[in-house]
Every structure is written in structure tokens, then in C-alpha cells.
Design a protein around this motif. Structure first.
Motif, short mmCIF file in Angstrom:
data_model
loop_
_atom_site.label_atom_id
_atom_site.label_comp_id
_atom_site.label_asym_id
_atom_site.label_seq_id
_atom_site.Cartn_x
_atom_site.Cartn_y
_atom_site.Cartn_z
N VAL A 160 0.99 -1.22 -0.11
CA VAL A 160 -0.15 0.03 -0.16
C VAL A 160 0.92 1.30 0.13
O VAL A 160 1.99 1.38 0.88
CB VAL A 160 -0.97 0.01 1.12
CG1 VAL A 160 -1.67 1.08 1.23
CG2 VAL A 160 -1.92 -1.33 1.12
N ILE A 161 0.59 2.21 -1.00
CA ILE A 161 1.36 3.56 -1.01
C ILE A 161 0.39 4.46 -0.16
O ILE A 161 1.14 5.04 0.82
CB ILE A 161 1.49 3.87 -2.46
CG1 ILE A 161 2.30 3.02 -3.21
CG2 ILE A 161 2.03 5.39 -2.48
CD1 ILE A 161 2.34 3.13 -4.66
N ARG A 162 -0.79 4.72 -0.64
CA ARG A 162 -1.58 5.55 0.32
C ARG A 162 -3.10 5.44 -0.11
O ARG A 162 -3.35 4.86 -1.04
CB ARG A 162 -1.06 7.01 -0.13
CG ARG A 162 -1.26 7.29 -1.71
CD ARG A 162 -1.24 8.79 -1.87
NE ARG A 162 -1.22 8.99 -3.33
CZ ARG A 162 -2.11 9.34 -4.13
NH1 ARG A 162 -3.39 9.29 -3.57
NH2 ARG A 162 -2.03 9.86 -5.28
N PRO A 163 -3.98 5.99 0.56
CA PRO A 163 -5.37 5.96 0.08
C PRO A 163 -5.76 6.59 -0.89
O PRO A 163 -4.96 7.62 -1.32
CB PRO A 163 -5.96 6.60 1.48
CG PRO A 163 -5.25 6.32 2.40
CD PRO A 163 -3.71 6.32 2.13
N ALA A 164 -6.40 6.17 -1.71
CA ALA A 164 -6.87 6.91 -3.01
C ALA A 164 -8.34 7.42 -3.14
O ALA A 164 -9.01 7.53 -2.19
CB ALA A 164 -6.45 5.80 -4.33
N ALA A 165 -9.10 7.20 -4.33
CA ALA A 165 -10.27 7.63 -4.43
C ALA A 165 -11.34 7.05 -3.61
O ALA A 165 -11.44 5.87 -3.02
CB ALA A 165 -10.70 7.35 -5.84
N ARG A 166 -12.21 7.73 -3.37
CA ARG A 166 -13.67 7.35 -2.72
C ARG A 166 -14.91 7.82 -3.36
O ARG A 166 -14.93 8.77 -3.78
CB ARG A 166 -13.71 7.94 -1.13
CG ARG A 166 -12.49 7.25 -0.31
CD ARG A 166 -12.67 7.59 1.40
NE ARG A 166 -13.88 7.02 1.67
CZ ARG A 166 -14.27 6.88 2.98
NH1 ARG A 166 -13.47 7.44 3.95
NH2 ARG A 166 -15.20 6.04 3.45
N GLU A 167 -15.75 7.00 -3.32
CA GLU A 167 -17.10 7.19 -4.22
C GLU A 167 -18.34 6.74 -3.17
O GLU A 167 -18.18 5.54 -2.60
CB GLU A 167 -17.28 6.83 -5.45
CG GLU A 167 -17.17 5.33 -5.50
CD GLU A 167 -17.06 5.13 -7.09
OE1 GLU A 167 -16.50 5.98 -8.04
OE2 GLU A 167 -17.56 4.17 -7.63
N THR A 168 -19.30 7.09 -3.09
CA THR A 168 -20.59 6.64 -2.42
C THR A 168 -21.68 7.23 -3.30
O THR A 168 -21.76 8.11 -4.21
CB THR A 168 -20.86 7.40 -1.01
OG1 THR A 168 -20.93 8.92 -0.99
CG2 THR A 168 -19.71 7.27 -0.20
#
Length: 207
Positions: free
Chosen positions: A107-115
Motif C-alpha cells: 500500500v502506498i496511500r489511500p486513493a479515490a472514494r465514492e458513495t
């Protein structure tokens, strides 16, 4: 070619590790007077009849995919958890959380989120409303293709003043032969024409 009986048996074997898992009841304290969301069709309220065409999507899915576009230094690997749940009413809840991976899968970092919400209609049209953490709001319309695939395209895209330019998107979701959920997305943005942007293959981990 796999027979119907073999396909059912294979599905039952896959479900052995997922049938007892569900969403944690976040937002649902013990005294909540209305049904909590469920991503497991064996638990909670019955799936609304209006959502039967979307039934195979209900669950928690995890897997990996690839992001690519002319405006990024790609392709890039990512992983994702997709939750599609319901509370017995005629719509499904959608939440996707992604994180970038290096070439070794770390894991590099958190990325996109969608709801958002899947809203099936009486004429078999499907509305999909998505809000992205990047400041984009999209309204998709589409239909079921066959028994286990869904094709959608944007009718409207709204963005905040700080979001990148997006003018349209298309998505195709489908349950593949081994029971996994695959999807591909095409996107027109930052001056580029509609073209492939994201693809992923997700395995059911709950439901």
C-alpha cells in the motif's frame, strides 16, 4: 463447459467463507428503530423486489485493478473495497474505497472514494448516483445486460470549483464465470475524449 449443477456447487463452495460475514452495523446503535444496512442477503430485511435485477451485486467485494489515462504517469495499480448493501427499500447503497499499490503490491496511500445509490426503475432503467471525494457528482443511467451485467453512462456531471474537468463516463459491471465482480470504466476529462480509465476484478469477501 460448466453444467448448471456444477456452477451451483462452485458458488456454494465460494460462499463457505463469506456467508457468515456482513457489514458491521456502523451508524446502527442497538436501539436504532429502523433496519440497518445489510450486504448479506441471508441477514436483515428482505431485498426489495424492485432490486432483484441487481441482486448479484449485493455484498462486500475486494480486489485489484489498474488506472491509466493520457494525463497521468501510468498505468498505476490499485486495490479497492466495494460495498453494495440495502435496507429493504427499492435502492442499493454503494461505497467504494481505493488505495494505490506499488509494483510489489504494498500500500502506498489511500486513493479515490465514492458513495452513492443504485435506483432501479419500473421500466427496467437503472439510475446510479455517485458522489466522489474529488468534488465530482455523476448521474448514470443504464440497464441490465443479460442476468449478471450492468451497463451505465452519465446523463449529467457536476463538479465543484476545485475539481478537475469531467464531461462524461461509462461503466460496465459484470459477474464473471468464477463468481468475481469485474468492471471497466471509460471517462472523458481534462480535455481528453472518452476512453478507458479504470478496470478491476473484485472477489466477494462478505455476503
Amino acid at each position: 463447459m460448466t453444467s448448471g449443477d456444477e456452477a451451483i456447487q462452485a458458488a456454494e463452495q465460494r460462499a463457505e467463507s463469506t456467508r457468515g460475514r456482513n457489514l458491521p452495523p456502523y451508524g446502527a446503535l442497538p436501539d436504532l428503530p429502523i433496519p440497518a444496512d445489510t450486504a448479506n442477503l441471508r441477514e436483515g430485511p428482505n431485498l426489495n423486489d424492485a432490486c432483484l435485477a441487481l441482486l448479484p451485486l449485493v455484498g462486500v467485494w475486494r480486489g485489484e485493478g489498474e488506472i491509466n489515462y493520457p494525463t497521468i504517469d501510468g498505468p498505476k495499480k490499485f486495490a479497492q473495497q466495494l460495498t453494495i448493501a440495502h435496507d429493504g427499500r427499492p435502492f442499493l447503497y454503494h461505497e467504494a474505497r481505493s488505495w494505490l499499490l506499488d509494483d510489489e503490491g504494498n500500500v502506498i496511500r489511500p486513493a479515490a472514494r465514492e458513495t452513492g445509490w443504485w435506483r432501479p426503475q419500473a421500466d427496467d432503467t437503472i439510475e446510479l448516483l455517485l458522489t466522489h471525494s474529488s468534488g465530482i457528482l455523476e448521474l448514470f443511467y443504464g440497464k441490465t445486460r443479460g442476468q449478471a451485467s450492468w451497463e451505465l453512462g452519465t446523463d449529467a456531471v457536476i463538479r465543484t470549483a476545485t475539481a478537475k474537468e469531467v464531461t462524461g463516463a461509462q461503466r460496465l459491471y459484470g459477474i464473471v464465470n468464477n463468481g468475481d465482480l469485474g468492471y471497466v470504466e471509460e471517462r472523458a476529462m481534462v480535455g481528453q475524449p472518452m476512453q478507458p480509465h479504470v478496470s478491476a476484478l473484485l472477489r466477494r469477501v462478505a455476503g
